[in-house]
Design an enzyme around this catalytic site. Structure first.
Site, PDB file in Angstrom:
ATOM      1  N   GLU A  93       0.846  -1.171   0.000  1.00 27.17           N
ATOM      2  CA  GLU A  93       0.000   0.000   0.000  1.00 27.17           C
ATOM      3  C   GLU A  93       0.893   1.236   0.000  1.00 27.17           C
ATOM      4  O   GLU A  93       1.962   1.248   0.606  1.00 27.17           O
ATOM      5  CB  GLU A  93      -0.915  -0.023   1.227  1.00 27.17           C
ATOM      6  CG  GLU A  93      -1.851  -1.213   1.167  1.00 27.17           C
ATOM      7  CD  GLU A  93      -2.892  -1.243   2.281  1.00 27.17           C
ATOM      8  OE1 GLU A  93      -4.010  -1.687   2.004  1.00 27.17           O
ATOM      9  OE2 GLU A  93      -2.588  -0.815   3.405  1.00 27.17           O
ATOM     10  N   CYS A 106       3.616   8.640  -0.097  1.00 33.11           N
ATOM     11  CA  CYS A 106       4.116   7.820   1.004  1.00 33.11           C
ATOM     12  C   CYS A 106       4.283   6.409   0.458  1.00 33.11           C
ATOM     13  O   CYS A 106       3.317   5.793   0.019  1.00 33.11           O
ATOM     14  CB  CYS A 106       3.115   7.846   2.154  1.00 33.11           C
ATOM     15  SG  CYS A 106       3.549   6.715   3.485  1.00 33.11           S
ATOM     16  N   CYS A 113       6.507  -6.163   7.696  1.00 31.62           N
ATOM     17  CA  CYS A 113       7.598  -5.492   8.419  1.00 31.62           C
ATOM     18  C   CYS A 113       8.035  -6.396   9.561  1.00 31.62           C
ATOM     19  O   CYS A 113       7.204  -6.952  10.271  1.00 31.62           O
ATOM     20  CB  CYS A 113       7.109  -4.149   8.973  1.00 31.62           C
ATOM     21  SG  CYS A 113       8.414  -3.215   9.811  1.00 31.62           S
ATOM     22  N   CYS A 117       6.343  -3.000  15.692  1.00 27.81           N
ATOM     23  CA  CYS A 117       5.976  -2.061  16.760  1.00 27.81           C
ATOM     24  C   CYS A 117       4.576  -2.449  17.222  1.00 27.81           C
ATOM     25  O   CYS A 117       3.703  -2.738  16.399  1.00 27.81           O
ATOM     26  CB  CYS A 117       5.984  -0.626  16.226  1.00 27.81           C
ATOM     27  SG  CYS A 117       7.596  -0.113  15.603  1.00 27.81           S
ATOM     28  N   CYS A 120       1.422  -0.777  15.540  1.00 28.60           N
ATOM     29  CA  CYS A 120       1.384  -0.550  14.085  1.00 28.60           C
ATOM     30  C   CYS A 120       0.819  -1.787  13.374  1.00 28.60           C
ATOM     31  O   CYS A 120       1.142  -2.919  13.722  1.00 28.60           O
ATOM     32  CB  CYS A 120       2.797  -0.257  13.593  1.00 28.60           C
ATOM     33  SG  CYS A 120       2.900   0.001  11.809  1.00 28.60           S
ATOM     34  N   GLY A 163       7.075  -1.290   6.253  1.00 30.09           N
ATOM     35  CA  GLY A 163       8.471  -1.732   6.227  1.00 30.09           C
ATOM     36  C   GLY A 163       9.435  -0.822   6.954  1.00 30.09           C
ATOM     37  O   GLY A 163       9.154   0.346   7.200  1.00 30.09           O
ATOM     38  N   GLU A 164      10.587  -1.395   7.290  1.00 33.60           N
ATOM     39  CA  GLU A 164      11.675  -0.636   7.900  1.00 33.60           C
ATOM     40  C   GLU A 164      12.723  -0.402   6.800  1.00 33.60           C
ATOM     41  O   GLU A 164      13.434  -1.337   6.397  1.00 33.60           O
ATOM     42  CB  GLU A 164      12.258  -1.430   9.084  1.00 33.60           C
ATOM     43  CG  GLU A 164      13.590  -0.933   9.613  1.00 33.60           C
ATOM     44  CD  GLU A 164      13.651   0.567   9.862  1.00 33.60           C
ATOM     45  OE1 GLU A 164      12.830   1.112  10.598  1.00 33.60           O
ATOM     46  OE2 GLU A 164      14.574   1.212   9.289  1.00 33.60           O
ATOM     47  N   SER A 195      12.041   7.364   7.138  1.00 36.21           N
ATOM     48  CA  SER A 195      11.670   7.235   8.551  1.00 36.21           C
ATOM     49  C   SER A 195      12.104   5.862   9.053  1.00 36.21           C
ATOM     50  O   SER A 195      11.858   4.848   8.410  1.00 36.21           O
ATOM     51  CB  SER A 195      10.158   7.394   8.682  1.00 36.21           C
ATOM     52  OG  SER A 195       9.751   7.136  10.017  1.00 36.21           O
ATOM     53  N   SER A 218      11.860   7.316  14.649  1.00 36.70           N
ATOM     54  CA  SER A 218      10.690   6.965  15.440  1.00 36.70           C
ATOM     55  C   SER A 218      11.121   6.792  16.890  1.00 36.70           C
ATOM     56  O   SER A 218      11.713   5.780  17.252  1.00 36.70           O
ATOM     57  CB  SER A 218      10.080   5.674  14.909  1.00 36.70           C
ATOM     58  OG  SER A 218       9.496   5.929  13.655  1.00 36.70           O
ATOM     59  N   LEU A 219      10.805   7.779  17.707  1.00 33.83           N
ATOM     60  CA  LEU A 219      11.254   7.791  19.104  1.00 33.83           C
ATOM     61  C   LEU A 219      10.211   7.131  20.021  1.00 33.83           C
ATOM     62  O   LEU A 219      10.474   6.124  20.660  1.00 33.83           O
ATOM     63  CB  LEU A 219      11.518   9.245  19.515  1.00 33.83           C
ATOM     64  CG  LEU A 219      12.041   9.499  20.916  1.00 33.83           C
ATOM     65  CD1 LEU A 219      13.415   8.898  21.101  1.00 33.83           C
ATOM     66  CD2 LEU A 219      12.074  11.003  21.207  1.00 33.83           C
ATOM     67  N   HIS A 220       9.039   7.736  20.072  1.00 31.77           N
ATOM     68  CA  HIS A 220       7.834   7.159  20.699  1.00 31.77           C
ATOM     69  C   HIS A 220       7.837   6.982  22.205  1.00 31.77           C
ATOM     70  O   HIS A 220       6.827   6.565  22.774  1.00 31.77           O
ATOM     71  CB  HIS A 220       7.466   5.798  20.065  1.00 31.77           C
ATOM     72  CG  HIS A 220       7.245   5.860  18.582  1.00 31.77           C
ATOM     73  ND1 HIS A 220       6.774   6.980  17.938  1.00 31.77           N
ATOM     74  CD2 HIS A 220       7.435   4.930  17.601  1.00 31.77           C
ATOM     75  CE1 HIS A 220       6.682   6.733  16.643  1.00 31.77           C
ATOM     76  NE2 HIS A 220       7.091   5.523  16.407  1.00 31.77           N
ATOM     77  N   ASN A 294      -3.456   6.651  15.178  1.00 33.40           N
ATOM     78  CA  ASN A 294      -4.543   6.219  14.294  1.00 33.40           C
ATOM     79  C   ASN A 294      -4.917   4.810  14.698  1.00 33.40           C
ATOM     80  O   ASN A 294      -4.095   3.898  14.609  1.00 33.40           O
ATOM     81  CB  ASN A 294      -4.074   6.245  12.835  1.00 33.40           C
ATOM     82  CG  ASN A 294      -3.669   7.649  12.413  1.00 33.40           C
ATOM     83  OD1 ASN A 294      -4.456   8.573  12.516  1.00 33.40           O
ATOM     84  ND2 ASN A 294      -2.424   7.808  11.982  1.00 33.40           N
ATOM     85  N   CYS A 337      -0.954   6.937   8.907  1.00 29.71           N
ATOM     86  CA  CYS A 337       0.282   6.333   9.412  1.00 29.71           C
ATOM     87  C   CYS A 337      -0.031   5.091  10.227  1.00 29.71           C
ATOM     88  O   CYS A 337      -0.875   5.129  11.118  1.00 29.71           O
ATOM     89  CB  CYS A 337       0.998   7.267  10.370  1.00 29.71           C
ATOM     90  SG  CYS A 337       1.486   8.791   9.645  1.00 29.71           S
TER      91      CYS A 337
HETATM   92  N1  SAH Z   1       9.053   1.851   9.640  1.00 24.80           N
HETATM   93  C1  SAH Z   1       9.292   3.265   9.671  1.00 24.80           C
HETATM   94  C2  SAH Z   1       8.148   4.057   9.039  1.00 24.80           C
HETATM   95  C3  SAH Z   1       6.850   3.902   9.779  1.00 24.80           C
HETATM   96  S1  SAH Z   1       5.474   4.959   9.392  1.00 24.80           S
HETATM   97  C4  SAH Z   1       9.510   3.722  11.093  1.00 24.80           C
HETATM   98  O1  SAH Z   1       9.268   2.952  12.008  1.00 24.80           O
HETATM   99  O2  SAH Z   1       9.944   4.841  11.291  1.00 24.80           O
HETATM  100  C5  SAH Z   1       5.850   6.519  10.031  1.00 24.80           C
HETATM  101  C6  SAH Z   1       5.532   6.753  11.512  1.00 24.80           C
HETATM  102  O3  SAH Z   1       4.199   6.401  11.868  1.00 24.80           O
HETATM  103  C7  SAH Z   1       6.455   5.973  12.415  1.00 24.80           C
HETATM  104  O4  SAH Z   1       6.955   6.832  13.405  1.00 24.80           O
HETATM  105  C8  SAH Z   1       5.520   4.954  13.020  1.00 24.80           C
HETATM  106  O5  SAH Z   1       5.957   4.475  14.264  1.00 24.80           O
HETATM  107  C9  SAH Z   1       4.237   5.738  13.120  1.00 24.80           C
HETATM  108  N2  SAH Z   1       3.051   4.899  13.298  1.00 24.80           N
HETATM  109  C10 SAH Z   1       2.938   3.561  13.161  1.00 24.80           C
HETATM  110  N3  SAH Z   1       1.677   3.156  13.421  1.00 24.80           N
HETATM  111  C11 SAH Z   1       0.977   4.265  13.718  1.00 24.80           C
HETATM  112  C12 SAH Z   1      -0.381   4.503  14.029  1.00 24.80           C
HETATM  113  N4  SAH Z   1      -1.262   3.531  14.045  1.00 24.80           N
HETATM  114  N5  SAH Z   1      -0.775   5.780  14.258  1.00 24.80           N
HETATM  115  C13 SAH Z   1       0.124   6.781  14.180  1.00 24.80           C
HETATM  116  N6  SAH Z   1       1.404   6.625  13.853  1.00 24.80           N
HETATM  117  C14 SAH Z   1       1.846   5.375  13.638  1.00 24.80           C
END
Ligand code: SAH
Length: 357
Positions: A93, A106, A113, A117, A120, A163-164, A195, A218-220, A294, A337
């Site tokens: 997608e 995007c 992946c 996470c 995700c 994907g990463e 990212s 991606s810190l989180h 999301n 996302c």
């Molecule tokens: N694999 C890459 C790109 C991921 S998408 C990465 O991990 O960085 C881009 C961002 O959206 C990442 O920071 C990811 O952690 C975040 N993300 C993943 N699932 C999400 C969700 N359901 N809602 C909001 N952001 C999300």
């Protein structure tokens, strides 16, 4: 498996070599490459400046058919989702996002992946396989074509689909090179964003690479313990290592890194986490991009209320951090996302309320 090479996987030099092998001059290879990537032409007969003999040989030598695809369009929305079928019912997608003058593609780097996470959807079924550079570029081709039909030009690429990207480094940079090339996609390197959760080897390669991509980490979480719970991937860097990598990238490339932080209600989005985050990121140059979660069917996480998002944002700003908040786009068609996933989890090629074009 089809034994013929996929056309879009060949580099420009490989096309030149192929042309020479056919007894042609190398510039014939350049012509083919330009048709493919400058214009997105997937039909040898449309390559009108090639001699008919070369076109006939081209047809025989490569896989030409584009994979089946469908668009999901949320009426009145600025976001459209592209599904490209790659294997069986599975596929990738990608998303077209239109905001003011900005038109963003995007794109995905892997089928599934492996990082998984917790919040995700993309990692729910693990990794199926890496995408080839051609499969990554073709997502751009389709999005560009769709954008053009709407009178828009793609201005930005974010490798933030499934994907990463650093686990498929070579294919990703080859694809971005094509998208960047002035006779290919023509999009400046600084408008190409990768990212990543942050992986040692991949980041070292990026730092050494002469390319000028923009990076997002991606810190989180403000603590390693919470980060490891949310991103239970053994190779992911610690928070301090991420900060050091961001500093190094700035030093070497003159580019600030963005820190992404998904806001999960009751998990990492309260006043305690905000003050920890201020402490951790104080003095670090770069923006923190907050992404209100999301929600995904089947996953337990919740999006915080708008008031909680505002409170978190204010607390970071009062602490001196530079903060942006990502607007929600495309959630009705599960294109926001972290909502992109392997289709097998919900059976059909397109899951959300959609209209196809
Ligand atoms: N694999 C890459 C790109 C991921 S998408 C990465 O991990 O960085 C881009 C961002 O959206 C990442 O920071 C990811 O952690 C975040 N993300 C993943 N699932 C999400 C969700 N359901 N809602 C909001 N952001 C999300």
């Amino acid at each position: 498996m089809n034994p013929l090479p996929r056309l879009t996987d060949l580099s420009r030099a490989e096309f030149q070599a192929w042309a020479e092998k056919q007894g042609e001059r190398p510039f014939r290879g350049d012509q083919i490459w330009r048709w493919l990537h400058g214009r997105g032409t997937m039909d040898p007969d449309a390559m009108s400046d090639l001699p008919p003999g070369v076109r006939a040989k081209l047809k025989e030598a490569f896989v030409w058919q584009s994979p089946p695809l469908r668009w999901s369009i949320d009426e009145g929305s600025t976001t459209e989702k592209l599904f490209t079928q790659i294997e069986g019912t599975d596929g990738v997608e990608s998303v077209l996002i239109m905001e003011g003058d900005r038109t963003t593609a995007c794109i995905s780097s892997q089928l599934g992946c492996p990082v998984a996470c917790r919040f995700c959807a993309s990692g729910l079924l693990g990794l199926k396989r890496n995408l080839s550079s051609g499969e990554i570029v073709e997502q751009f081709h389709e999005i560009r074509r769709r954008a053009q039909s709407l009178g828009r030009r793609v201005s930005n690429i974010v490798v933030m689909g499934m994907g990463e990207p650093l686990l498929n480094y070579q294919a990703v940079v080859e694809a971005l090179d094509v998208i960047n090339h002035k006779e290919g996609g023509g999009i400046g390197a600084r408008h190409l964003v990768i990212s990543t959760v942050g992986l040692k080897k991949g980041i070292e390669r990026l730092v050494q690479d002469k390319r000028q991509f923009t990076l997002a980490f991606s810190l989180h979480a403000p603590t390693d313990a919470l980060r490891q719970e949310l991103i239970p991937f053994p190779g992911a860097l610690s928070i301090q290592e991420l900060i050091d990598a961001a500093k190094l990238y700035l030093e070497v490339k003159g580019r600030e890194v963005t820190f992404e932080y998904v806001l999960l209600d009751g998990v990492n989005a309260g006043p305690k986490e905000a003050s920890e985050l201020v402490r951790v990121l104080r003095g670090v140059r770069g923006t923190i991009n907050l992404i209100p979660y999301n929600e995904n069917p089947g996953l337990p996480f919740k999006r915080p209320s708008p008031e909680s998002v505002d409170r978190f944002t204010d607390q970071l700003r009062r602490g001196g951090l530079r903060v942006s908040v990502r607007k929600r786009k495309g959630h009705k068609i599960l294109a926001a996302c972290g909502q992109l996933r392997l289709q097998a989890t919900h059976g059909g090629p397109i899951s959300a309320p959609s209209s196809s074009v």
